[in-house]
Design an enzyme around this catalytic site. Structure first.
Site, PDB file in Angstrom:
ATOM      1  N   ARG A 141      96.009 -16.719  -8.207  1.00  0.00           N
ATOM      2  CA  ARG A 141      96.155 -15.768  -9.313  1.00  0.00           C
ATOM      3  C   ARG A 141      97.394 -14.923  -9.056  1.00  0.00           C
ATOM      4  O   ARG A 141      97.659 -14.532  -7.901  1.00  0.00           O
ATOM      5  CB  ARG A 141      94.941 -14.841  -9.404  1.00  0.00           C
ATOM      6  CG  ARG A 141      93.597 -15.550  -9.373  1.00  0.00           C
ATOM      7  CD  ARG A 141      93.041 -15.846 -10.748  1.00  0.00           C
ATOM      8  NE  ARG A 141      91.780 -16.592 -10.633  1.00  0.00           N
ATOM      9  CZ  ARG A 141      90.603 -16.023 -10.489  1.00  0.00           C
ATOM     10  NH1 ARG A 141      90.502 -14.704 -10.476  1.00  0.00           N
ATOM     11  NH2 ARG A 141      89.513 -16.760 -10.375  1.00  0.00           N
ATOM     12  N   HIS A 183      78.484 -24.706  -9.234  1.00  0.00           N
ATOM     13  CA  HIS A 183      78.091 -24.768 -10.640  1.00  0.00           C
ATOM     14  C   HIS A 183      76.854 -25.634 -10.739  1.00  0.00           C
ATOM     15  O   HIS A 183      76.814 -26.751 -10.226  1.00  0.00           O
ATOM     16  CB  HIS A 183      79.236 -25.313 -11.491  1.00  0.00           C
ATOM     17  CG  HIS A 183      80.430 -24.417 -11.472  1.00  0.00           C
ATOM     18  ND1 HIS A 183      81.426 -24.533 -10.523  1.00  0.00           N
ATOM     19  CD2 HIS A 183      80.751 -23.342 -12.235  1.00  0.00           C
ATOM     20  CE1 HIS A 183      82.324 -23.574 -10.726  1.00  0.00           C
ATOM     21  NE2 HIS A 183      81.936 -22.840 -11.757  1.00  0.00           N
ATOM     22  N   CYS A 225      85.932 -23.988 -11.854  1.00  0.00           N
ATOM     23  CA  CYS A 225      84.885 -24.500 -12.744  1.00  0.00           C
ATOM     24  C   CYS A 225      85.332 -25.647 -13.652  1.00  0.00           C
ATOM     25  O   CYS A 225      84.570 -26.619 -13.805  1.00  0.00           O
ATOM     26  CB  CYS A 225      84.222 -23.371 -13.533  1.00  0.00           C
ATOM     27  SG  CYS A 225      85.266 -22.036 -14.062  1.00  0.00           S
ATOM     28  N   LYS A 253      76.497 -11.965 -16.743  1.00  0.00           N
ATOM     29  CA  LYS A 253      76.355 -12.282 -15.320  1.00  0.00           C
ATOM     30  C   LYS A 253      75.521 -11.230 -14.609  1.00  0.00           C
ATOM     31  O   LYS A 253      75.326 -10.120 -15.111  1.00  0.00           O
ATOM     32  CB  LYS A 253      77.727 -12.398 -14.656  1.00  0.00           C
ATOM     33  CG  LYS A 253      78.628 -11.190 -14.841  1.00  0.00           C
ATOM     34  CD  LYS A 253      79.994 -11.402 -14.204  1.00  0.00           C
ATOM     35  CE  LYS A 253      80.888 -10.192 -14.440  1.00  0.00           C
ATOM     36  NZ  LYS A 253      82.045 -10.150 -13.554  1.00  0.00           N
TER      37      LYS A 253
END
Length: 655
Positions: A368, A390, A339, A472
């Site tokens: 990650r 996005h 993002c 969300k």
């Protein structure tokens, strides 16, 4: 309305008045004695409560039985306490950490001290749990002062409960007791232990207290319970079926992916079959996105750490990120999120309200750091690709854009025959977990709820499950054997436009802030493929199968005709292979079945003379002889319609 009455609203919308202070059990009993007999707890608003909880205000109410999620949550929460009671009887010196319900059952973290505890002891504990359950001990709740709670556990020498109590506010501490076992707990619980009729302790694991690797490792006992032995038997059958579908096993057998120690744990290598599968999925979503007005972008795998400081991902998620690296006297990191890169692309040019919404999409690789013990095939990795997008829009466009994203997500899961449950994930009261102004949060939470209501979605609200920059909508799918997986998300974000100073010029020629929607239907390609493998048990729909057709000549005499047939398939873009080995056709069929290839086309003298093909369908056997054109048209229809395989005759979800 009288101040002595409360109005309760039931799931079907019916409203009824009751005396203030009435209990959930009494409400259930007013409906029917059978419901009261089977009730385990109630849900008032969004909070699960004990059946004997007095109801003091107007609210929505659900009576929770075994057949409800909240009922099972309560049942398994109480079962965790029953496990601890059994351990206390068998191992009096054991110290207890936490014991929550989970999606399938419960666990309890226990310090056994110098005593050994292993798989061989589980059956003894199971038997003790059943023995204690039959005593029909009530779950009794009592309020305890912080001082008394600390004194109680200090006398017991239980530093884990003391640690928990230190963080609690005085006046909000409760104990529950059943039989001789007392536990720090806020509830809720079933009325007594008698409904617990079947027990299975499923596995043992190590667990550091509070997740801190510097603290002591406790023994985590996982278990599951049911109100009937038959339900446990069915559950164990599903577990055996799940083992057969394990994506790690099938992924290797079908040539989907591999792991290599020299490359590094959690960094999958996609093999040719897996690459075809993944690229087909990407093309499917890419085409849909193009039709729906998305623009595709590409961003790098590393960036300056300052980008993630600006977004707040660093240091919010510092523990799950790879350490920065020095480059030209500056610090760079492997990209943990797409993002911030998309926000920079948006801000690259002056935007007008006329071009909004701007929808930027990317199959972007991110990295990650997951602890090695948490890595699990493709479902938990260190490097993965998100189907990220996005959407930058004006506030008045927000609700319509959320609806479009929900429709896309539903379309995706419908295509794979996956029923969907929906959860609205809100923030909780821990301000340290979240960024941005609480006013924005309240606004965003209100808006996603309005959308869910307008679309008549069946949803559940979960406080504390939001991301750090916004609430969300989570999509939880159910696979072919009933397991639940959280996949797609839709997130509303008022925080990042402020952090990145994102603007557009409105019709008034003034600058305004856009709102951002983050969305990812698949979530990550790796995890989604792991779920797809297990959902279909490797028996993929024809349009998705890495190898769609295997042509099997009966002997070398018919190899030319086999190649001619294969060429016709290839001309239509189908993935076909000719098995030219000097093996008997029965052996070739067995190999194709093992490889889960959807169609086997057998050719010999009769087929060659007639210009036909004899066809077998995976798991179905012989389905007949077709002219080549008829069979080609059948395959085209199956691919264009993205038909599910015969083994997945699942009713599609309504959009």
């Amino acid at each position: 309305m009288s101040e002595d009455l409360v109005t309760l609203t039931f799931p079907d919308g019916a409203k009824k008045e009751y005396p203030k202070g009435i209990t959930g059990y009494e409400v259930a009993e007013s409906i029917s004695k059978g419901l009261a007999r089977n009730a385990l707890s109630i849900t008032l608003g969004d909070e699960i409560k004990d059946l004997d909880q007095p109801i003091e205000r107007d609210d929505t109410i659900k009576i929770n039985t075994w057949d409800t999620e909240d009922g099972q949550y309560t049942f398994w929460h109480s079962s965790a306490h029953l496990l601890a009671e059994a351990i206390q009887e068998l191992y009096p010196n054991a110290k207890f950490g936490i014991g929550p319900p989970i999606e399938d059952g419960f666990y309890y973290d226990i310090d056994f001290g110098e005593e050994s505890f292993g798989q061989d002891q589980l059956e003894e504990v199971e038997n003790k749990m059943i023995e204690l359950a039959r005593k029909k001990s009530d779950f009794e709740k009592r309020n305890v002062s912080k001082e008394d709670a600390l004194t109680f556990y200090k006398k017991k020498g239980n530093e884990y409960k003391v640690d928990l109590i230190e963080d609690l506010e005085d006046g909000n501490i409760t104990f529950y007791q059943q039989g001789d076992f007392v536990d720090l707990c806020r509830g809720p619980h079933i009325p007594d232990t008698s409904p617990i009729k079947a027990v299975k302790l499923t596995k043992l694991a190590g667990a550091y207290w509070r997740g801190d690797s510097d603290s002591k490792q406790l023994t985590r006992i996982y278990g599951i319970t049911f109100p009937k032995q038959k339900l446990l038997d069915q559950y164990l059958e599903r577990i055996e079926e799940a083992k057969k579908r394990d994506h790690k096993k099938l992924g290797k057998e079908l040539g989907i992916y591999m792991m290599d120690s020299l490359v590094g744990p959690g960094l999958p290598l996609w093999l040719p079959n897996g690459t075809v599968l993944r690229r087909t999925l990407e093309a499917f979503l890419r085409d849909e996105q193009k039709r729906r007005g998305y623009q595709e972008v590409i961003t790098p795998h590393i960036a300056n750490v300052d980008l993630y400081r600006k977004s707040g991902h660093y240091p919010y998620y510092k523990e799950s990120q790879f350490n920065p690296m020095e480059v030209d006297d500056d610090e760079y990191m492997l990209k943990p999120m797409n993002c911030p890169h998309h926000h920079q692309i948006y801000s690259n040019e002056l935007r007008s309200y006329r071009e909004l919404p701007v929808r930027l999409a990317e199959f972007g690789s991110v990295y990650r750091y997951e602890q090695s013990g948490e890595l699990n095939g493709l479902s938990r990795v260190r490097g993965f690709t998100q189907d990220d997008a996005h959407i930058y829009c004006m506030h008045e466009q927000l609700k319509d854009e959320i609806k479009h994203v929900i429709e896309l997500t539903q379309f995706v899961f419908n295509t794979f025959g996956m029923p969907v449950d929906i959860r609205l994930s809100y923030r909780d009261d821990n301000d340290e977990k979240y960024g941005g102004d609480t006013e924005y949060w309240e606004r965003a939470q209100k808006e996603i709820k309005e959308v869910a209501d307008e679309m008549e979605l069946d949803y559940k609200i979960a406080e504390g499950e939001a991301s750090f920059y916004g609430p969300k909508i989570d999509f939880i799918i159910r696979d072919a054997i009933g397991r639940k997986w959280q996949l797609g998300t839709v997130q509303v974000d008022y925080v990042m436009p402020e952090r990145f100073d994102l603007t557009y010029v409105g019709s008034d020629n003034e600058k305004h802030r856009p709102v951002i929607i983050h969305r990812a239907p698949f979530g990550s390609m790796e995890r989604f493929v792991s779920i797809l493998i297990e959902h279909f048990a490797g028996d993929f729909p024809l349009w998705l199968a890495p190898k769609q057709i295997e042509v099997l000549p009966i002997s070398d005499d018919y190899l030319d005709y086999a190649n001619h047939v294969a060429q016709k398939f290839e001309e239509l873009g189908m993935r076909v292979h000719v098995d030219s080995r000097s093996e008997k056709v029965g052996s070739k069929i067995r190999d194709a079945e093992t490889s889960k290839i959807p169609y086997m086309v057998i050719v010999g003298s009769q087929e060659q003379d007639d210009g036909t093909v004899s066809v077998r369908r995976h798991k179905m056997g012989d389905i007949g002889t077709f002219t080549l054109n008829d069979f080609l048209n059948k395959l085209k229809d199956e691919i264009e319609n993205r038909s599910l395989p015969p083994s997945q005759e699942t009713e599609k979800i309504s959009n």
